[in-house]
Scaffold this motif. Sequence first.
Motif, PDB file in Angstrom:
ATOM      1  N   LEU A  15       0.816  -1.219   0.000  1.00 57.52           N
ATOM      2  CA  LEU A  15       0.000   0.000   0.000  1.00 57.52           C
ATOM      3  C   LEU A  15       0.848   1.267   0.000  1.00 57.52           C
ATOM      4  N   ILE A  16       1.940   1.257   0.739  1.00 58.88           N
ATOM      5  CA  ILE A  16       2.838   2.422   0.752  1.00 58.88           C
ATOM      6  C   ILE A  16       3.478   2.607  -0.624  1.00 58.88           C
ATOM      7  N   PHE A 107      -8.783   8.064  -1.581  1.00 60.75           N
ATOM      8  CA  PHE A 107      -8.143   6.766  -1.768  1.00 60.75           C
ATOM      9  C   PHE A 107      -6.641   6.842  -1.533  1.00 60.75           C
ATOM     10  N   TYR A 108      -5.990   7.871  -2.066  1.00 62.25           N
ATOM     11  CA  TYR A 108      -4.548   8.013  -1.898  1.00 62.25           C
ATOM     12  C   TYR A 108      -4.184   8.139  -0.427  1.00 62.25           C
ATOM     13  N   ILE A 109      -4.889   8.977   0.288  1.00 64.00           N
ATOM     14  CA  ILE A 109      -4.606   9.175   1.709  1.00 64.00           C
ATOM     15  C   ILE A 109      -4.924   7.906   2.493  1.00 64.00           C
ATOM     16  N   LEU A 110      -6.023   7.248   2.146  1.00 60.45           N
ATOM     17  CA  LEU A 110      -6.390   6.006   2.823  1.00 60.45           C
ATOM     18  C   LEU A 110      -5.340   4.919   2.584  1.00 60.45           C
ATOM     19  N   LEU A 111      -4.842   4.807   1.349  1.00 55.14           N
ATOM     20  CA  LEU A 111      -3.772   3.849   1.060  1.00 55.14           C
ATOM     21  C   LEU A 111      -2.568   4.096   1.963  1.00 55.14           C
ATOM     22  N   PHE A 117      -0.322   2.178   9.131  1.00 57.50           N
ATOM     23  CA  PHE A 117      -0.861   1.445  10.273  1.00 57.50           C
ATOM     24  C   PHE A 117      -0.391  -0.008  10.266  1.00 57.50           C
ATOM     25  N   LEU A 118      -0.456  -0.652   9.103  1.00 60.07           N
ATOM     26  CA  LEU A 118      -0.042  -2.056   9.014  1.00 60.07           C
ATOM     27  C   LEU A 118       1.446  -2.214   9.290  1.00 60.07           C
ATOM     28  N   LEU A 119       2.264  -1.333   8.720  1.00 58.56           N
ATOM     29  CA  LEU A 119       3.702  -1.427   8.963  1.00 58.56           C
ATOM     30  C   LEU A 119       4.037  -1.141  10.420  1.00 58.56           C
ATOM     31  N   ASN A 120       3.359  -0.171  11.009  1.00 58.04           N
ATOM     32  CA  ASN A 120       3.577   0.121  12.418  1.00 58.04           C
ATOM     33  C   ASN A 120       3.194  -1.077  13.282  1.00 58.04           C
ATOM     34  N   THR A 121       2.098  -1.718  12.936  1.00 59.71           N
ATOM     35  CA  THR A 121       1.668  -2.897  13.689  1.00 59.71           C
ATOM     36  C   THR A 121       2.673  -4.041  13.534  1.00 59.71           C
ATOM     37  N   ALA A 122       3.158  -4.244  12.331  1.00 61.03           N
ATOM     38  CA  ALA A 122       4.065  -5.358  12.057  1.00 61.03           C
ATOM     39  C   ALA A 122       5.434  -5.149  12.700  1.00 61.03           C
ATOM     40  N   TYR A 123       5.937  -3.925  12.638  1.00 64.18           N
ATOM     41  CA  TYR A 123       7.285  -3.662  13.128  1.00 64.18           C
ATOM     42  C   TYR A 123       7.305  -3.042  14.524  1.00 64.18           C
ATOM     43  N   GLY A 124       6.152  -2.640  15.037  1.00 68.33           N
ATOM     44  CA  GLY A 124       6.084  -2.053  16.373  1.00 68.33           C
ATOM     45  C   GLY A 124       6.884  -0.779  16.510  1.00 68.33           C
ATOM     46  N   ILE A 125       6.783   0.096  15.502  1.00 72.70           N
ATOM     47  CA  ILE A 125       7.569   1.330  15.484  1.00 72.70           C
ATOM     48  C   ILE A 125       7.088   2.292  16.566  1.00 72.70           C
TER      49      ILE A 125
END
Length: 128
Positions: A15-16, A107-111, A117-125
């Motif tokens: 998404l990023i 859509f762009y902002i939501l992407l 959010f997903l990357l933060n959740t996965a990597y715990g930043i």
Amino acid sequence: MDTSVFLTKFWGWYLIIFFFVLSFNPKRIRQIFKDLRNEKFLILTAFIAILVGLLNILFHNIWEMNEKLIITLIGWASLFIGLALFIFPKLTVDWLEFLNIKLVQVFYILLFLVGLFLLNTAYGIVTI
């Protein structure tokens, strides 16, 4: 690696990357919609969307109120869009073009935000 963590990282990065491609090259999205008018491209796109959606659902159909729900919804959305493109090609392309024209910035902002959010959740930043 856990399937949920893998898919959280995969969809987060996807998404990023997609956000930056569309932001820095807005002509690309117009080209995609133009190509969807080509039946061969449309069928290939529909098959890929169905495949990605189905694999995502088979490996990760978790309906919990956290990032796992986002991953599951991405899979279901991919499956339904792929099926719609395959079964109702003209109607679906017209509908996608209409949504893109009306809601392109949303859509762009939501992407971007969902990807972050997903990357933060996965990597715990950033922990909240």
